[in-house]
Write an enzyme that holds these catalytic residues in place. Structure first.
Site, short mmCIF file in Angstrom:
data_model
loop_
_atom_site.label_atom_id
_atom_site.label_comp_id
_atom_site.label_asym_id
_atom_site.label_seq_id
_atom_site.Cartn_x
_atom_site.Cartn_y
_atom_site.Cartn_z
N LYS A 128 0.83 -1.31 -0.07
CA LYS A 128 0.09 -0.02 0.01
C LYS A 128 0.72 1.17 0.07
O LYS A 128 1.98 1.11 0.40
CB LYS A 128 -0.87 0.06 1.29
CG LYS A 128 -2.08 0.74 0.97
CD LYS A 128 -3.21 -0.14 0.40
CE LYS A 128 -4.50 0.53 0.08
NZ LYS A 128 -5.50 0.02 -0.48
N ASP A 168 -6.80 4.48 -5.09
CA ASP A 168 -7.53 4.12 -3.75
C ASP A 168 -8.26 5.54 -3.38
O ASP A 168 -8.48 6.37 -4.37
CB ASP A 168 -6.31 3.68 -2.74
CG ASP A 168 -7.17 2.96 -1.19
OD1 ASP A 168 -7.72 2.00 -1.25
OD2 ASP A 168 -7.32 4.06 -0.24
#
Length: 453
Positions: A128, A168
């Site tokens: 991430k 995201d």
């Protein structure tokens, strides 16, 4: 958490990451469910230090991102990439641009991503990244300059066989396109290094819809095990972004009645139900970056409640699709009191541990995000496959594969829970423990096989 090995790891994690509450919450939620499988594999797990390695990222990259606004004023943000685990494939996970971004948030998301990606059955590790940059209120030129500066550093650490980021929160099609363009420019290569790309340059049909659709496919499977369907169910959805919009769309297609959507300013309640026409209006004003109260201007029979969440409305099913920890213990109490039958997470960790436990103890079917919101990364994996083959599949083919993947994820979590006899206090299938163990075992076995690396 009774196993001594697991307890020791939890103590060490708390000591090493004392100032990272989101990460600690994610690790605690997983470790509290692993006792049954650790008892069966303890010698192998301890011998290869699997738990010690699994809670520690393989690599954390932090860098400065200098950029100038339209007036020529310089700004500096922080950029990150947490490459958490590559045991079963290249790191895979989104980039988040939001003021809330810090190392704790990204480590929690990366840790969750490892198990989520394992559940998809696709060969993807977990990672991430992102920045504390806020794209809201910025011009296209400002966002472009920021993305180009961000990618100038990030490109050293990623690649189609190393680490494949995606979008995201705060990183949509515009941002992905700018990031991809800069990567291509610097590396002089056209590869599938990012997913969520535009259809004109390697993106996949159904990627936009994937997380929301996948969430509802998972919920459908949960109800099917109970001999029930979504048809006629009154549903509450939080959020009004990508995940929420397409969760609502698929619920409409399955004959459910959706009565709420929300954003950070409050929520709307439409007792008549949000149909496709109304949803299309939401999509339209969201594209213009308008707030959810815009809905009641066109549909005045609906009600807007400012600075509130939708969990006090009486519904059969609830789908938190906004952000982490949006659904707390008191929200769970309200939903349970109003007779909710199913709660499925569309966001990453939107329910606190307290709320999750209350749902499970009350006999509510509960789907953890690492399983139920895995549709987005699943289609990202399918986009990687299409890029590798230099092919583009039809919407129907991608959606069909997504449906099959979500069914497999559900069945894997369900069957793992059944195999280990994991039930909630109320006697329902423990999908949280089932998903955690199913995802963990695959990664753990790969780590053991590859040695102490």
């Amino acid at each position: 958490m009774q196993n001594e090995y697991v307890k020791r790891i939890w103590t060490e994690v708390q000591q090493k990451n004392a100032n990272e509450p989101e990460f600690l919450q994610a690790v605690e939620e997983v470790l509290t469910t692993l006792d049954p499988v650790v008892a069966k594999m303890q010698k192998q797990l301890e011998g290869a230090a699997v738990l010690e390695r699994m809670v520690e990222p393989e690599r954390v990259i932090m860098f400065r991102v200098p950029w100038t606004d339209d007036k020529g004023k310089p700004h500096v943000n922080r950029g990150y990439r947490v490459q958490f685990n590559s045991a079963i494939g290249p790191y895979k996970g989104g980039l988040r641009f939001s003021p809330e971004v810090n190392l704790s948030v990204l480590k929690f998301l990366g840790f969750e991503q490892v198990l989520k990606n394992s559940l998809t059955t696709l060969p993807m590790g977990g990672g991430k990244g992102g920045s504390d940059f806020d794209p809201h209120g910025k011009s296209d030129a400002e966002v472009m300059r920021f993305c180009q500066s961000f990618m100038t550093e990030l490109q050293r650490h990623i690649g189609p066989d190393t680490d494949v980021p995606a979008g995201d929160k705060g990183v949509g099609g515009r941002e992905v396109a700018y990031l991809f363009g800069q990567y291509k420019r610097l590396r002089n290569e056209f590869t599938g290094v990012l997913t969520g790309k535009g259809l004109q340059f390697g993106g996949s049909l159904a990627r936009t819809e994937a997380t929301g659709y996948g969430l509802i496919y998972f919920a459908r499977e949960m109800l099917a095990k109970e001999g029930d369907t979504l048809k006629g169910k009154v549903c509450s959805v939080s959020g009004d972004g990508n995940v929420a919009q397409y969760a609502v769309e698929k619920l409409i297609q399955f004959g459910a009645k959706v009565v709420t959507m929300s954003d950070s300013s409050g929520f709307i309640y439409d007792a008549d139900g949000i149909d496709q026409k109304k949803l299309d209006y939401v999509k339209k004003f969201r594209e213009a970056h308008k707030r959810i109260d815009e809905y009641v201007k066109k549909y005045p029979k609906a009600k807007f409640t400012p600075k509130a969440k939708p969990w006090g409305i009486k519904v059969d099913c609830a789908f938190p699709c906004a952000t982490q920890n949006e659904l707390v213990g008191s929200d769970a109490d309200a939903l349970i009191k109003n007779g909710v039958k199913l709660v499925a997470e569309g966001a990453n960790m939107p329910s606190t541990i307290e709320a999750t436990k209350k749902f499970q103890d009350a006999g509510v079917l509960f789907a953890p995000g690492k399983a139920s919101n895995a549709g987005g990364v699943s289609v990202s994996g399918l986009e990687m496959s299409q890029n590798s083959e230099r092919l583009s599949w039809s919407f129907e083919e991608v959606d069909g594969r997504l449906d099959g993947i979500m069914k497999n994820i559900h069945d894997n979590a369900f069957n793992t829970a059944k195999k280990f006899g994991l039930k909630t206090k109320a006697g329902k299938t423990d999908y949280v423990a089932g998903a955690n163990i199913a995802g963990f075992v695959k990664v753990a076995e790969a780590m053991i096989a590859q040695g102490l690396v």
